[in-house]
Design a protein around this motif. Structure first.
Motif, short mmCIF file in Angstrom:
data_model
loop_
_atom_site.label_atom_id
_atom_site.label_comp_id
_atom_site.label_asym_id
_atom_site.label_seq_id
_atom_site.Cartn_x
_atom_site.Cartn_y
_atom_site.Cartn_z
N LYS A 1 33.33 56.17 46.19
CA LYS A 1 34.73 56.13 45.78
C LYS A 1 35.32 54.74 46.01
N SER A 2 34.95 54.10 47.10
CA SER A 2 35.43 52.74 47.38
C SER A 2 34.89 51.76 46.35
N PHE A 3 33.64 51.95 45.95
CA PHE A 3 33.02 51.09 44.93
C PHE A 3 33.75 51.24 43.60
N ILE A 4 34.05 52.47 43.23
CA ILE A 4 34.76 52.73 41.97
C ILE A 4 36.16 52.13 42.01
N LYS A 5 36.86 52.34 43.12
CA LYS A 5 38.22 51.79 43.24
C LYS A 5 38.20 50.27 43.22
N GLY A 6 37.22 49.66 43.87
CA GLY A 6 37.12 48.21 43.88
C GLY A 6 36.88 47.65 42.49
N ALA A 7 35.98 48.30 41.75
CA ALA A 7 35.69 47.85 40.38
C ALA A 7 36.90 48.06 39.47
N THR A 8 37.60 49.17 39.64
CA THR A 8 38.80 49.43 38.83
C THR A 8 39.88 48.40 39.13
N ALA A 9 40.08 48.11 40.41
CA ALA A 9 41.07 47.09 40.79
C ALA A 9 40.70 45.74 40.19
N LEU A 10 39.42 45.42 40.17
CA LEU A 10 38.95 44.17 39.58
C LEU A 10 39.28 44.12 38.10
N ALA A 11 39.04 45.23 37.39
CA ALA A 11 39.32 45.28 35.96
C ALA A 11 40.80 45.06 35.67
N PHE A 12 41.65 45.69 36.46
CA PHE A 12 43.09 45.54 36.23
C PHE A 12 43.59 44.17 36.65
N THR A 13 42.97 43.59 37.66
CA THR A 13 43.33 42.23 38.04
C THR A 13 42.99 41.26 36.91
N ARG A 14 41.83 41.48 36.28
CA ARG A 14 41.45 40.64 35.14
C ARG A 14 42.45 40.80 33.99
N GLN A 15 42.90 42.02 33.78
CA GLN A 15 43.88 42.26 32.72
C GLN A 15 45.18 41.52 33.02
N ARG A 16 45.59 41.49 34.27
CA ARG A 16 46.82 40.76 34.64
C ARG A 16 46.65 39.27 34.38
N ILE A 17 45.46 38.75 34.67
CA ILE A 17 45.21 37.33 34.40
C ILE A 17 45.32 37.05 32.91
N LEU A 18 44.70 37.91 32.10
CA LEU A 18 44.72 37.71 30.65
C LEU A 18 46.13 37.84 30.06
N SER A 19 46.99 38.61 30.75
CA SER A 19 48.37 38.76 30.26
C SER A 19 49.22 37.53 30.55
N GLY A 20 48.71 36.65 31.41
CA GLY A 20 49.43 35.42 31.72
C GLY A 20 50.48 35.55 32.81
N ARG A 21 50.48 36.69 33.50
CA ARG A 21 51.47 36.92 34.56
C ARG A 21 50.94 36.47 35.91
N ASP A 22 51.64 35.54 36.56
CA ASP A 22 51.27 35.10 37.92
C ASP A 22 49.77 34.83 38.01
N VAL A 23 49.27 34.01 37.12
CA VAL A 23 47.83 33.81 36.97
C VAL A 23 47.18 33.35 38.28
N HIS A 24 47.77 32.38 38.95
CA HIS A 24 47.15 31.85 40.17
C HIS A 24 47.04 32.92 41.26
N VAL A 25 48.06 33.75 41.38
CA VAL A 25 48.03 34.83 42.37
C VAL A 25 46.90 35.80 42.06
N HIS A 26 46.79 36.19 40.81
CA HIS A 26 45.78 37.17 40.43
C HIS A 26 44.37 36.58 40.43
N GLN A 27 44.24 35.30 40.17
CA GLN A 27 42.92 34.66 40.27
C GLN A 27 42.44 34.69 41.71
N HIS A 28 43.35 34.51 42.65
CA HIS A 28 42.98 34.62 44.07
C HIS A 28 42.52 36.04 44.38
#
Length: 349
Positions: A304-331
């Motif tokens: 479950k932790s692995f799935i949640k970690g991967a899902t969080a990674l996917a959504f973090t990537r989506q935030r980066i692609l949206s151009g919102r607070d890019v530096h924060v999300h890249q970190h």
């Protein structure tokens, strides 16, 4: 923000708790509190199901709940008298109808949705899509309905000549037939604000707040307007509205699953996941099979932790692609990428 929120909640409780006790008495308050836990649990379990794989921070969910249970109730109590001044006084029936169908939808949806506006402006990192909007809206609405149910249930105990029968009657109406009523009303505001949050701009957030209030107030008005033909309107109008809301949430979750799969496939091309892992981590069927397999080996929690970690990674990537607070999300992306091998190893050890 946290200190201000705590002060606001405590100040609201000093207004709300005496109001409840004054209307219910101690016995009614206690019984109403206990009875209200049942519909509250149903709604919050639904929130947990919706928010299962990319959960919002607990502190924000607590903020949302306490805003609904205390702040929005206090705001309603303060604004309500202004509408009472404008209400018709020709008869008690006309006054009551105005307060139920005009005051309640406007004031209650406004005070509840103010919590959504605070969240989207102060915690935009976590409020970036329609599912987030629905989760926060449902949580606020659950808090509001919880306090309101204490009042309704407790008042039946305090004022009825046959409190047991009347409590059962109102519990069936509010706890069985309509536990999601407030959630559906406010959920429409959260949905619209969630779509606006995808392209971040404070002006969009405020505009979406006011636009989102319109369907919420309309649905609330329709619910409170049901009269002598209550059962007919309930099954012909309200039940289909609830079913549409349920289907809408399912479709949002399906869309999020597709987005998760798309983003993880991009990481797979870079070597972070295998194609088989992507199918396992991003699809409902894959997740169920993976958890079942891991649980049989005593590693269900790790999976479950692995799935949640991967899902969080996917959504973090989506935030980066949206151009919102890019530096924060890249970190955040780098931190998650560092954790992924450890999370995988915990499953395979």
């Amino acid at each position: 923000m946290l200190i201000g929120a705590v002060v606001l909640v405590l100040g609201s409780l000093f207004l709300v708790v005496p109001f409840l006790l004054g209307n219910t008495g101690v016995t009614g308050f206690v019984i109403g509190f206990i009875a209200s836990l049942i519909p509250l649990t149903v709604v919050l379990l639904t929130v947990r199901l919706i928010d299962r794989w990319e959960p919002e921070p607990k502190r924000l969910l607590w903020f949302a709940f306490t805003w609904g249970a205390a702040v929005s109730i206090a705001g309603t109590l303060l604004i309500q008298p202004l509408f009472a001044l404008a209400a018709p006084t020709s008869s008690e029936e006309a006054f009551t109808y105005f307060m139920a169908t005009v005051q309640a939808p406007i004031v209650e949806e406004f005070t509840k949705s103010l919590g959504l506006l605070v969240l989207i402006l102060a915690a935009r990192k976590y409020f970036d899509g329609p599912v987030d909007g629905v989760v926060f809206a449902f949580t606020i609405a659950a808090g509001f309905a919880f306090t309101e149910n204490i009042l309704y249930f407790g008042r039946e105990i305090a004022s009825s000549n046959d409190p047991g029968t009347d409590l059962v009657r109102i519990f069936i109406l509010r706890g069985v037939m309509s536990p999601f009523a407030h959630a559906v009303f406010t959920g429409t505001t959260g949905l619209i604000m969630g779509f606006a949050a995808r392209k971040w701009h404070s002006g969009y957030a405020v505009l979406a707040f006011f636009i989102g209030l319109l369907p919420a107030m309309f649905l609330h008005n329709r619910w409170n307007s049901m009269g002598q033909n209550f059962l007919v309107e309930y099954f012909v109008v309200q039940v289909p509205i609830f079913l549409v809301a349920a289907v809408g949430i399912i479709l949002l979750r399906v869309a999020e699953g597709k987005l998760t799969r798309q983003r993880l496939l991009e990481y797979a091309r870079a070597g972070w996941f295998t194609p088989a892992e992507v199918e396992m981590l991003a699809t409902s069927r894959g997740r169920r099979q993976a958890i079942r397999w891991a649980s049989s080996r005593g590693r269900g929690r790790a999976m479950k932790s692995f799935i949640k970690g991967a899902t969080a990674l996917a959504f973090t990537r989506q935030r980066i692609l949206s151009g919102r607070d890019v530096h924060v999300h890249q970190h955040d992306e780098l931190e998650l990428l560092r954790k992924i091998p450890t999370l995988r190893a915990a499953v395979l050890q």
